[in-house]
Design a protein around this motif. Structure first.
Motif, PDB file in Angstrom:
ATOM      1  N   GLU A  50       0.847  -1.187   0.000  1.00  0.00           N
ATOM      2  CA  GLU A  50       0.000   0.000   0.000  1.00  0.00           C
ATOM      3  C   GLU A  50       0.879   1.230   0.000  1.00  0.00           C
ATOM      4  O   GLU A  50       1.986   1.193   0.540  1.00  0.00           O
ATOM      5  N   TYR A  52       0.728   5.934  -0.129  1.00  0.00           N
ATOM      6  CA  TYR A  52      -0.071   7.147   0.053  1.00  0.00           C
ATOM      7  C   TYR A  52       0.233   8.013  -1.160  1.00  0.00           C
ATOM      8  O   TYR A  52       1.253   8.710  -1.187  1.00  0.00           O
ATOM      9  N   VAL A  55       2.247  11.574  -1.456  1.00  0.00           N
ATOM     10  CA  VAL A  55       3.111  11.724  -0.285  1.00  0.00           C
ATOM     11  C   VAL A  55       4.235  10.675  -0.314  1.00  0.00           C
ATOM     12  O   VAL A  55       5.366  10.953   0.066  1.00  0.00           O
ATOM     13  N   GLN A  58       6.867  11.807  -2.694  1.00  0.00           N
ATOM     14  CA  GLN A  58       7.613  12.887  -2.042  1.00  0.00           C
ATOM     15  C   GLN A  58       8.654  12.304  -1.070  1.00  0.00           C
ATOM     16  O   GLN A  58       9.796  12.767  -1.022  1.00  0.00           O
ATOM     17  N   TRP A 122       3.432   0.257   3.015  1.00  0.00           N
ATOM     18  CA  TRP A 122       3.005  -0.713   4.029  1.00  0.00           C
ATOM     19  C   TRP A 122       2.792  -2.038   3.320  1.00  0.00           C
ATOM     20  O   TRP A 122       2.136  -2.100   2.278  1.00  0.00           O
ATOM     21  N   TRP A 133       0.915  -7.922   8.699  1.00  0.00           N
ATOM     22  CA  TRP A 133       1.575  -6.678   8.300  1.00  0.00           C
ATOM     23  C   TRP A 133       3.038  -6.781   8.685  1.00  0.00           C
ATOM     24  O   TRP A 133       3.356  -7.143   9.811  1.00  0.00           O
TER      25      TRP A 133
ATOM     26  N   LEU B   5      -7.490   9.509   7.011  1.00  0.00           N
ATOM     27  CA  LEU B   5      -6.976   8.393   6.209  1.00  0.00           C
ATOM     28  C   LEU B   5      -6.193   7.450   7.115  1.00  0.00           C
ATOM     29  O   LEU B   5      -5.411   7.894   7.963  1.00  0.00           O
ATOM     30  N   PHE B   7      -3.699   3.896   7.167  1.00  0.00           N
ATOM     31  CA  PHE B   7      -2.872   3.024   6.333  1.00  0.00           C
ATOM     32  C   PHE B   7      -2.478   1.763   7.097  1.00  0.00           C
ATOM     33  O   PHE B   7      -2.455   1.760   8.334  1.00  0.00           O
ATOM     34  N   GLY B   8      -2.147   0.723   6.305  1.00  0.00           N
ATOM     35  CA  GLY B   8      -1.648  -0.516   6.879  1.00  0.00           C
ATOM     36  C   GLY B   8      -2.600  -1.097   7.907  1.00  0.00           C
ATOM     37  O   GLY B   8      -3.819  -1.125   7.711  1.00  0.00           O
ATOM     38  N   LYS B   9      -2.024  -1.551   9.035  1.00  0.00           N
ATOM     39  CA  LYS B   9      -2.845  -2.225  10.041  1.00  0.00           C
ATOM     40  C   LYS B   9      -3.889  -1.285  10.665  1.00  0.00           C
ATOM     41  O   LYS B   9      -4.902  -1.751  11.189  1.00  0.00           O
ATOM     42  N   ASP B  12      -7.096  -1.681   8.846  1.00  0.00           N
ATOM     43  CA  ASP B  12      -7.786  -2.912   9.268  1.00  0.00           C
ATOM     44  C   ASP B  12      -8.558  -2.657  10.557  1.00  0.00           C
ATOM     45  O   ASP B  12      -9.713  -3.067  10.705  1.00  0.00           O
ATOM     46  N   LYS B  17     -10.377   2.592   4.887  1.00  0.00           N
ATOM     47  CA  LYS B  17      -9.161   3.363   4.612  1.00  0.00           C
ATOM     48  C   LYS B  17      -9.392   4.848   4.844  1.00  0.00           C
ATOM     49  O   LYS B  17      -8.452   5.609   5.011  1.00  0.00           O
ATOM     50  N   VAL B  56       0.168  12.900   9.089  1.00  0.00           N
ATOM     51  CA  VAL B  56       0.322  13.742   7.904  1.00  0.00           C
ATOM     52  C   VAL B  56      -0.912  14.626   7.829  1.00  0.00           C
ATOM     53  O   VAL B  56      -2.039  14.134   7.898  1.00  0.00           O
ATOM     54  N   GLU B  59      -1.140  16.378   3.372  1.00  0.00           N
ATOM     55  CA  GLU B  59      -0.014  15.813   2.620  1.00  0.00           C
ATOM     56  C   GLU B  59       1.364  16.274   3.101  1.00  0.00           C
ATOM     57  O   GLU B  59       2.357  16.098   2.405  1.00  0.00           O
ATOM     58  N   GLU B  73      -7.203  17.253   5.815  1.00  0.00           N
ATOM     59  CA  GLU B  73      -7.051  15.816   5.623  1.00  0.00           C
ATOM     60  C   GLU B  73      -5.958  15.350   6.596  1.00  0.00           C
ATOM     61  O   GLU B  73      -4.846  15.867   6.576  1.00  0.00           O
ATOM     62  N   ALA B  75      -3.850  12.089   8.020  1.00  0.00           N
ATOM     63  CA  ALA B  75      -3.535  10.679   7.785  1.00  0.00           C
ATOM     64  C   ALA B  75      -2.741  10.122   8.952  1.00  0.00           C
ATOM     65  O   ALA B  75      -1.897  10.814   9.524  1.00  0.00           O
ATOM     66  N   LEU B  77      -0.157   7.142  10.024  1.00  0.00           N
ATOM     67  CA  LEU B  77       0.780   6.201   9.406  1.00  0.00           C
ATOM     68  C   LEU B  77       1.407   5.270  10.443  1.00  0.00           C
ATOM     69  O   LEU B  77       2.129   5.733  11.323  1.00  0.00           O
TER      70      LEU B  77
END
Lengths: 154, 83
Positions: A50, A52, A55, A58, A122, A133, B5, B7-9, B12, B17, B56, B59, B73, B75, B77
């Motif tokens: 996965e 982003y 980003v 970047q 990820w 993961w 947003l 990500f990853g686990k 889940d 997402k 984040v 962005e 927004e 996120a 991580l």
């Protein structure tokens, strides 16, 4: 050139294009990372990566710029897959060109250490026994940290 | 509505997402947002408070508990794993 793609890529073809762009360099180092067939003795069915969008690119650009600030390299290529990958497929390719081999070897090693621990990806391993993961191993962090020490010592 | 947003686990755990979260009036930081999530889902909030989770905002990777507004927004991580 930095590329994050959900399409399979052919490392031989990518390297041949890189050689054209890097013409004049005395040394090219190329690394290809591939999906393992098994992990801890357990067959791997697939790897899902996965990112982003925007980003992640970047974060890779910053890593590439860092390498260019540390070594006299004339060209860099980083191709990184996302999406669902099967065992044996290439995940990542790094190519570095320089006048001499030492800078190219070190920069490629650095790029991989940082891609593993700092780029925004990820990775989920799908095995017969279930899904996990993946996080960097202590060793990965240790190797990445060594470059920090070198920078401070320089 | 702030757009979140995962990500990853963390995706889940969140079961998605992306999701939207209305911030109540007044000043807000990321920690306020996580507390609001915790009212409905303490497991997810606890995972978002882990030290290894980075944020984040619009962005840009930020460090620490920065102010956010209702149209941002944000996120979350978990530790990365490329290569």
């Amino acid at each position: 050139m930095i590329s994050v793609t959900d399409q399979p890529f052919d490392p031989a073809n990518a390297l041949s294009k890189f050689e054209q762009r890097a013409r004049g360099a005395g040394a090219i180092v190329n690394f290809i990372g591939k999906v393992r067939e098994e992990a801890d003795g357990d067959p791997v069915e697939a790897l899902v990566l996965e990112h982003y969008p925007g980003v992640t690119e970047q974060s890779i650009a910053e890593i590439a710029a860092d390498a260019q600030a540390r070594w006299p390299i004339s060209a860099v290529d980083i191709i990184h897959r996302v999406g669902r990958l099967s065992p044996g497929e290439p995940i990542v390719m790094v190519a570095v060109a320089s006048a001499h081999r030492r800078a190219a070897f070190e920069a490629a090693d650095f790029l991989m250490d940082y891609l593993k621990t700092r780029a925004l990806f990820w990775k989920k391993e799908i095995r017969a026994s279930g899904e996990t993961w993946i996080e960097p191993r202590d060793d990965d962090y240790k190797h990445a940290a060594l470059w920090e020490d070198k920078k401070e010592g320089a | 509505m702030a757009r979140l947003l995962f990500f990853g686990k963390l995706a889940d755990l969140a079961g998605a997402k992306a999701r939207e979260e209305k911030l109540s009036d007044g000043a807000h930081k990321i920690s306020d947002l996580i507390n609001a999530i915790g009212l409905k889902d303490e497991t997810l909030a606890a995972a978002l408070r882990e030290e290894t989770v980075r944020f984040v905002v619009n962005e840009q990777i930020v460090s620490g508990d920065v102010p956010i507004s209702d149209d941002d927004e944000v996120a979350f991580l978990p530790p990365v794993s490329g290569g």
